[in-house]
Design a protein around this motif. Structure first.
Motif, PDB file in Angstrom:
ATOM      1  N   LYS A 127       0.831  -1.200   0.000  1.00 40.99           N
ATOM      2  CA  LYS A 127       0.000   0.000   0.000  1.00 40.99           C
ATOM      3  C   LYS A 127       0.868   1.254   0.000  1.00 40.99           C
ATOM      4  CE  LYS A 127      -3.744  -2.258   2.553  1.00 40.99           C
ATOM      5  NZ  LYS A 127      -4.543  -2.259   3.798  1.00 40.99           N
ATOM      6  N   THR A 128       0.242   2.359  -0.357  1.00 45.78           N
ATOM      7  CA  THR A 128       0.863   3.675  -0.190  1.00 45.78           C
ATOM      8  C   THR A 128       0.207   4.325   1.014  1.00 45.78           C
ATOM      9  OG1 THR A 128       1.378   3.944  -2.544  1.00 45.78           O
ATOM     10  CG2 THR A 128       1.239   5.935  -1.219  1.00 45.78           C
ATOM     11  N   SER A 129       1.014   4.625   2.020  1.00 44.66           N
ATOM     12  CA  SER A 129       0.486   5.129   3.290  1.00 44.66           C
ATOM     13  C   SER A 129       1.064   6.504   3.585  1.00 44.66           C
ATOM     14  CB  SER A 129       0.850   4.180   4.439  1.00 44.66           C
ATOM     15  OG  SER A 129       0.462   2.849   4.150  1.00 44.66           O
ATOM     16  N   THR A 130       0.215   7.410   4.043  1.00 45.54           N
ATOM     17  CA  THR A 130       0.709   8.709   4.498  1.00 45.54           C
ATOM     18  C   THR A 130       0.933   8.620   5.999  1.00 45.54           C
ATOM     19  OG1 THR A 130       0.297  11.097   4.559  1.00 45.54           O
ATOM     20  CG2 THR A 130      -1.633   9.673   4.764  1.00 45.54           C
ATOM     21  N   VAL A 131       2.097   9.101   6.449  1.00 49.36           N
ATOM     22  CA  VAL A 131       2.487   9.010   7.853  1.00 49.36           C
ATOM     23  C   VAL A 131       2.480  10.405   8.450  1.00 49.36           C
ATOM     24  CG1 VAL A 131       4.300   8.303   9.458  1.00 49.36           C
ATOM     25  CG2 VAL A 131       3.939   7.017   7.357  1.00 49.36           C
ATOM     26  N   ALA A 132       1.835  10.565   9.597  1.00 48.71           N
ATOM     27  CA  ALA A 132       1.764  11.882  10.219  1.00 48.71           C
ATOM     28  C   ALA A 132       1.762  11.735  11.729  1.00 48.71           C
ATOM     29  CB  ALA A 132       0.512  12.624   9.759  1.00 48.71           C
ATOM     30  N   GLY A 133       2.101  12.829  12.389  1.00 52.11           N
ATOM     31  CA  GLY A 133       2.102  12.837  13.839  1.00 52.11           C
ATOM     32  C   GLY A 133       2.793  14.080  14.347  1.00 52.11           C
ATOM     33  N   PRO A 134       2.554  14.443  15.606  1.00 54.01           N
ATOM     34  CA  PRO A 134       3.197  15.633  16.166  1.00 54.01           C
ATOM     35  C   PRO A 134       4.695  15.411  16.371  1.00 54.01           C
ATOM     36  CG  PRO A 134       1.858  14.525  17.827  1.00 54.01           C
ATOM     37  CD  PRO A 134       1.642  13.793  16.550  1.00 54.01           C
ATOM     38  N   SER A 135       5.426  16.496  16.631  1.00 51.33           N
ATOM     39  CA  SER A 135       6.872  16.381  16.823  1.00 51.33           C
ATOM     40  C   SER A 135       7.186  15.699  18.145  1.00 51.33           C
ATOM     41  CB  SER A 135       7.523  17.763  16.776  1.00 51.33           C
ATOM     42  OG  SER A 135       6.984  18.592  17.782  1.00 51.33           O
ATOM     43  N   GLY A 136       8.321  15.018  18.175  1.00 52.93           N
ATOM     44  CA  GLY A 136       8.790  14.403  19.408  1.00 52.93           C
ATOM     45  C   GLY A 136       8.242  13.031  19.715  1.00 52.93           C
ATOM     46  N   VAL A 137       7.426  12.466  18.818  1.00 57.82           N
ATOM     47  CA  VAL A 137       6.796  11.174  19.103  1.00 57.82           C
ATOM     48  C   VAL A 137       7.616   9.999  18.574  1.00 57.82           C
ATOM     49  CG1 VAL A 137       4.499  12.199  19.139  1.00 57.82           C
ATOM     50  CG2 VAL A 137       5.355  11.192  17.006  1.00 57.82           C
ATOM     51  N   GLY A 138       8.718  10.285  17.868  1.00 56.94           N
ATOM     52  CA  GLY A 138       9.548   9.205  17.321  1.00 56.94           C
ATOM     53  C   GLY A 138       9.179   8.810  15.911  1.00 56.94           C
ATOM     54  N   LYS A 139       8.460   9.698  15.216  1.00 56.30           N
ATOM     55  CA  LYS A 139       8.034   9.392  13.851  1.00 56.30           C
ATOM     56  C   LYS A 139       9.233   9.129  12.946  1.00 56.30           C
ATOM     57  CE  LYS A 139       5.984  12.723  11.492  1.00 56.30           C
ATOM     58  NZ  LYS A 139       6.425  13.085  10.136  1.00 56.30           N
ATOM     59  N   SER A 140      10.252   9.977  13.039  1.00 58.53           N
ATOM     60  CA  SER A 140      11.436   9.813  12.182  1.00 58.53           C
ATOM     61  C   SER A 140      12.152   8.500  12.472  1.00 58.53           C
ATOM     62  CB  SER A 140      12.400  10.987  12.372  1.00 58.53           C
ATOM     63  OG  SER A 140      11.809  12.186  11.947  1.00 58.53           O
ATOM     64  N   SER A 141      12.228   8.133  13.740  1.00 53.02           N
ATOM     65  CA  SER A 141      12.892   6.869  14.103  1.00 53.02           C
ATOM     66  C   SER A 141      12.163   5.684  13.492  1.00 53.02           C
ATOM     67  CB  SER A 141      12.949   6.713  15.630  1.00 53.02           C
ATOM     68  OG  SER A 141      13.709   7.744  16.208  1.00 53.02           O
ATOM     69  N   ILE A 142      10.831   5.725  13.542  1.00 51.41           N
ATOM     70  CA  ILE A 142      10.037   4.629  12.975  1.00 51.41           C
ATOM     71  C   ILE A 142      10.188   4.598  11.461  1.00 51.41           C
ATOM     72  CG2 ILE A 142       7.669   3.817  12.590  1.00 51.41           C
ATOM     73  CD1 ILE A 142       7.024   4.800  15.427  1.00 51.41           C
TER      74      ILE A 142
END
Length: 295
Positions: A159-174
């Motif tokens: 699938k093509t998924s859009t990823v979003a979330g506030p800063s500091g939650v570890g989004k970049s690490s994931i």
């Protein structure tokens, strides 16, 4: 050649072609005449100008299966919303606004809570009770301990998924863990567009494997208010829809009216109190916005 636009900046479109790499392309003038704008996520046909320099022209947009307005992207299958269990504390009002935004655009959503390793006792069960009851898939993970990443990969596969979330939650690490092993594909576009005039952050598709992409987006606004009549807001809260059929009054706002099926569902625990409180706040903002518009 057929490829997918993975980034668009300053009139250039970066098109990923399986087994060939990334081409820097301009869109032909006919798109402007037809007032059609290529979007990140578009499947396109390109003509090659230089194979050595990896340049070309976008000559045709293939039919879109979906198109989002916020962010403006095409052919997205689902949204992966990442929050932390704490540090920072999860803002459930922001989470519910994002869910409304995606519901308004009829996009399936997966909710991911990172930092499971530091979650307070009972937090996971409360969030599962709140959001699984509303029909959402909920994943708990820890980027620090590399737990739950395989489960995320499973829901993204094909699938093509859009990823979003506030800063500091570890989004970049994931995202980095998900793209591990595909650094050549994702790094290639970064190298190609690493110029001063291209420093603004834009939506970008990252390649994870066969038919699998994730889209890193610039973020979303905590001020989001749905563009619909306030009386219809409840339809963006999936767990409200069935109880709303039991309301006595047509056009019930589920606020101060008597014999309201939604309020009854909150009272007996079928709808989480936090979801209902956030509904009322967003509803009030929508009413105020509408009243100001017609003054």
């Amino acid at each position: 050649m057929t490829g997918k636009i993975i980034k668009g900046i300053a009139g250039f479109y970066y098109v990923y072609v399986v087994d060939s790499g990334i081409y820097e392309c301009k869109a032909k003038g006919a798109f402007r005449k037809e007032k059609v704008k290529p979007l990140v996520g578009d499947d396109v046909i390109i003509d090659i100008i230089s194979e050595d320099e990896k340049t070309g022209n976008v000559v045709e947009l293939l039919p879109r299966k979906s198109e989002l307005i916020r962010p403006a992207v095409a052919n997205v299958d689902q949204a992966l919303l990442i929050f932390a269990t704490k540090n920072p504390e999860p803002n459930l009002n922001l989470l519910d606004r994002f869910l409304c935004m995606m519901e308004e655009q009829e996009l399936p959503i997966v909710i991911c809570f990172n930092k499971e390793d530091i979650a307070d006792d009972g937090f996971e069960q409360r969030m599962r009770d709140t959001y699984e009851r509303a029909g959402y898939k909920v994943i708990f993970c820890s980027a620090k301990e590399e737990k739950g990443i395989d489960e995320i990969k499973q829901v993204l596969q094909g699938k093509t998924s859009t990823v979003a979330g506030p800063s500091g939650v570890g989004k970049s690490s994931i995202v980095n863990m998900l793209t591990e092993g595909h650094s050549m594909e994702t790094g290639e576009v970064s190298e190609k567009i690493g110029r001063g005039k291209h420093t603004t952050r834009h939506s970008e598709l990252l390649y994870l494997g066969e038919d699998t992409f994730i889209m890193d987006t610039p973020g979303f606004s905590s001020l989001f208010v749905p563009k619909m009549e306030p009386v219809d807001l409840y339809t963006l809260f999936p767990e409200f829809i069935e109880p709303a059929s039991n309301c006595k009054f047509t056009g019930c706002a589920h606020d101060k009216e008597p014999k309201c099926g939604v309020k009854d569902a909150v009272s007996n625990g079928e709808i989480a109190a936090s979801r209902y409180e956030n509904y009322l706040q967003i509803y009030g903002e929508m009413v105020n916005e509408r009243n100001n518009k017609y003054r």
